[in-house]
Scaffold this active site. Structure first.
Site, PDB file in Angstrom:
ATOM      1  N   SER A 110       0.822  -1.219   0.000  1.00  0.00           N
ATOM      2  CA  SER A 110       0.000   0.000   0.000  1.00  0.00           C
ATOM      3  C   SER A 110       0.853   1.265   0.000  1.00  0.00           C
ATOM      4  O   SER A 110       1.811   1.393   0.771  1.00  0.00           O
ATOM      5  CB  SER A 110      -0.913   0.012   1.231  1.00  0.00           C
ATOM      6  OG  SER A 110      -1.564   1.259   1.302  1.00  0.00           O
TER       7      SER A 110
ATOM      8  N   LYS B 189     -13.763  -4.084   2.865  1.00  0.00           N
ATOM      9  CA  LYS B 189     -14.556  -2.847   2.791  1.00  0.00           C
ATOM     10  C   LYS B 189     -16.021  -3.067   3.180  1.00  0.00           C
ATOM     11  O   LYS B 189     -16.656  -2.170   3.719  1.00  0.00           O
ATOM     12  CB  LYS B 189     -14.449  -2.236   1.392  1.00  0.00           C
ATOM     13  CG  LYS B 189     -13.045  -1.701   1.094  1.00  0.00           C
ATOM     14  CD  LYS B 189     -12.965  -1.037  -0.259  1.00  0.00           C
ATOM     15  CE  LYS B 189     -11.527  -0.642  -0.581  1.00  0.00           C
ATOM     16  NZ  LYS B 189     -11.387  -0.002  -1.886  1.00  0.00           N
TER      17      LYS B 189
HETATM   18  P1  NDP Z   1     -12.895  -7.001  -6.272  1.00  0.00           P
HETATM   19  O1  NDP Z   1     -12.209  -8.280  -6.003  1.00  0.00           O
HETATM   20  O2  NDP Z   1     -13.976  -6.537  -5.358  1.00  0.00           O
HETATM   21  O3  NDP Z   1     -13.558  -7.062  -7.754  1.00  0.00           O
HETATM   22  C1  NDP Z   1     -12.814  -7.557  -8.821  1.00  0.00           C
HETATM   23  C2  NDP Z   1     -13.540  -7.259 -10.136  1.00  0.00           C
HETATM   24  O4  NDP Z   1     -12.674  -7.694 -11.197  1.00  0.00           O
HETATM   25  C3  NDP Z   1     -14.844  -7.991 -10.317  1.00  0.00           C
HETATM   26  O5  NDP Z   1     -15.716  -7.208 -11.083  1.00  0.00           O
HETATM   27  C4  NDP Z   1     -14.403  -9.249 -11.096  1.00  0.00           C
HETATM   28  O6  NDP Z   1     -15.420  -9.841 -11.859  1.00  0.00           O
HETATM   29  C5  NDP Z   1     -13.365  -8.640 -12.002  1.00  0.00           C
HETATM   30  N1  NDP Z   1     -12.394  -9.601 -12.527  1.00  0.00           N
HETATM   31  C6  NDP Z   1     -11.431 -10.253 -11.825  1.00  0.00           C
HETATM   32  N2  NDP Z   1     -10.684 -11.011 -12.651  1.00  0.00           N
HETATM   33  C7  NDP Z   1     -11.197 -10.827 -13.911  1.00  0.00           C
HETATM   34  C8  NDP Z   1     -10.870 -11.346 -15.197  1.00  0.00           C
HETATM   35  N3  NDP Z   1      -9.845 -12.198 -15.366  1.00  0.00           N
HETATM   36  N4  NDP Z   1     -11.603 -10.941 -16.260  1.00  0.00           N
HETATM   37  C9  NDP Z   1     -12.609 -10.068 -16.106  1.00  0.00           C
HETATM   38  N5  NDP Z   1     -12.983  -9.548 -14.897  1.00  0.00           N
HETATM   39  C10 NDP Z   1     -12.277  -9.923 -13.820  1.00  0.00           C
HETATM   40  O7  NDP Z   1     -11.743  -5.907  -6.399  1.00  0.00           O
HETATM   41  P2  NDP Z   1     -11.885  -4.319  -6.238  1.00  0.00           P
HETATM   42  O8  NDP Z   1     -13.136  -3.909  -6.919  1.00  0.00           O
HETATM   43  O9  NDP Z   1     -11.684  -3.936  -4.838  1.00  0.00           O
HETATM   44  O10 NDP Z   1     -10.609  -3.781  -7.043  1.00  0.00           O
HETATM   45  C11 NDP Z   1     -10.562  -3.784  -8.465  1.00  0.00           C
HETATM   46  C12 NDP Z   1      -9.305  -3.072  -8.917  1.00  0.00           C
HETATM   47  O11 NDP Z   1      -9.353  -1.686  -8.614  1.00  0.00           O
HETATM   48  C13 NDP Z   1      -8.044  -3.600  -8.230  1.00  0.00           C
HETATM   49  O12 NDP Z   1      -7.081  -3.771  -9.225  1.00  0.00           O
HETATM   50  C14 NDP Z   1      -7.641  -2.508  -7.285  1.00  0.00           C
HETATM   51  O13 NDP Z   1      -6.233  -2.461  -7.146  1.00  0.00           O
HETATM   52  C15 NDP Z   1      -8.158  -1.274  -7.973  1.00  0.00           C
HETATM   53  N6  NDP Z   1      -8.463  -0.181  -7.047  1.00  0.00           N
HETATM   54  C16 NDP Z   1      -7.813   1.016  -7.192  1.00  0.00           C
HETATM   55  C17 NDP Z   1      -8.100   2.071  -6.363  1.00  0.00           C
HETATM   56  C18 NDP Z   1      -7.377   3.356  -6.556  1.00  0.00           C
HETATM   57  O14 NDP Z   1      -7.501   4.251  -5.713  1.00  0.00           O
HETATM   58  N7  NDP Z   1      -6.654   3.540  -7.635  1.00  0.00           N
HETATM   59  C19 NDP Z   1      -9.089   1.977  -5.274  1.00  0.00           C
HETATM   60  C20 NDP Z   1      -9.736   0.678  -5.210  1.00  0.00           C
HETATM   61  C21 NDP Z   1      -9.404  -0.339  -6.065  1.00  0.00           C
HETATM   62  P3  NDP Z   1     -16.400 -10.981 -11.223  1.00  0.00           P
HETATM   63  O15 NDP Z   1     -17.422 -10.215 -10.425  1.00  0.00           O
HETATM   64  O16 NDP Z   1     -16.980 -11.651 -12.402  1.00  0.00           O
HETATM   65  O17 NDP Z   1     -15.535 -11.863 -10.370  1.00  0.00           O
END
Ligand code: NDP
Length: 274
Positions: free
Chosen positions: A14, A65
């Site tokens: 982080s 979260k």
């Molecule tokens: P979650 O685990 O809650 O959600 C993951 C998402 O990614 C779901 O929609 C999932 O789909 C999808 N996913 C995962 N693998 C694949 C794949 N191979 N192909 C297509 N879709 C995929 O994670 P978060 O929402 O918390 O985080 C998502 C991203 O955002 C992370 O990379 C995180 O680092 C980034 N982030 C950045 C922030 C910033 O301030 N810049 C703040 C918060 C997050 P499914 O529902 O089908 O599993």
């Protein structure tokens, strides 16, 4: 000294301690901001112990979260819509929770990148915690339309259903779909999936990009490189998630300290350190 931390699993990568240290130095605030690793089943005990030790608040990252949101007595409207919180303030009258991810995203797009979302068509890819935190603040910018596309379409549908009344009140068309039917020629495309961790360039077809569109990946550093290269190859302007990260932190810092830091120099500094 007032103490804060980011709690997650994993949390060792982080950048939040660095960002809050830069904010504190800039605003003349005296505080300590640490990283706290918590085992998946131990989040509640970890945060309770941290608060009991006299700490003032914390940020929460994956995968806690939702639990953080549940633990608060008072929640902002956007945290309520997101059903997740990335910021807790341990107020004596009951813990206060916010989700600053979405407002951080919106500030980065509208203020740092200077892109207007009002009246535009926006594609939000993903329906996990980051997408959930972003949808309400995106609706608040009053685009003409937002499409939420996710691999598991049921999750996109549930997220959209929860936001439908809010979107209607703002005059925003909102619907859910799977990744293969995301649509064509959006002005703004936001990747809130973790797909690039698996090495994929983009979870959707290039037809989603209108020429000159903004294509933002919430990831940053090497993890965002594939998506950004894909976006530029197809005539869009790529943007990583570093600005969002700094802006969501600024919103938390403001809620804790009552002082808003100037994010520009902090974002510039972090870019040099990436
Ligand atoms: P979650 O685990 O809650 O959600 C993951 C998402 O990614 C779901 O929609 C999932 O789909 C999808 N996913 C995962 N693998 C694949 C794949 N191979 N192909 C297509 N879709 C995929 O994670 P978060 O929402 O918390 O985080 C998502 C991203 O955002 C992370 O990379 C995180 O680092 C980034 N982030 C950045 C922030 C910033 O301030 N810049 C703040 C918060 C997050 P499914 O529902 O089908 O599993």
């Amino acid at each position: 000294m007032d103490r804060y931390a980011v709690i997650g699993h994993p949390v060792k990568h982080s950048r939040s301690p660095r960002i809050h240290a830069l904010f504190a130095a800039q605003t003349g605030q005296t505080l300590d901001y640490d990283r706290l690793e918590s085992a998946p089943e131990a989040f509640t005990q970890t945060v309770l112990a941290f608060a009991a030790s006299g700490a003032r608040g914390c940020n929460i990252t994956v995968p806690f979260k939702f639990e953080a949101w549940q633990m608060a007595a008072h929640r902002t409207a956007r945290a309520e819509l997101a059903q997740s919180a990335n910021t807790l303030r341990f107020d004596a009258g009951g813990w206060w929770a916010d989700n600053t991810d979405g407002i951080g995203l919106v500030r980065d797009i509208t203020q740092n990148a200077g892109v207007t979302l009002a009246g535009q068509r926006v594609l939000l890819i993903g329906a996990g915690g980051a997408a959930a935190g972003s949808l309400g603040p995106l609706i608040d910018t009053q685009p003409a339309e937002i499409v939420v596309a996710n691999r598991s379409v049921a999750k996109a549908e549930a997220l959209v259903a929860r936001h439908q009344d809010w979107a209607a009140a703002q005059g925003v068309r909102l619907h859910a779909t799977d990744l293969d039917h995301a649509g064509e020629a959006f002005d703004g495309v936001i990747n809130a999936t973790a797909s690039s961790l698996g090495g994929a360039e983009s979870p959707v077809r290039a037809g989603v990009l209108k020429p000159g569109a903004l294509a933002l990946d919430m990831m940053y550093g090497a993890a965002a490189a594939g998506f950004l290269a894909w976006a530029e190859t197809h005539g869009a302007h790529g943007r990583d998630g570093l600005g969002m990260l700094v802006e969501q932190a600024a919103e938390a810092f403001t809620a804790w300290r009552g002082v808003r830091p100037d994010t520009g120099p902090v974002l510039a500094q972090l870019r040099t350190e990436l």
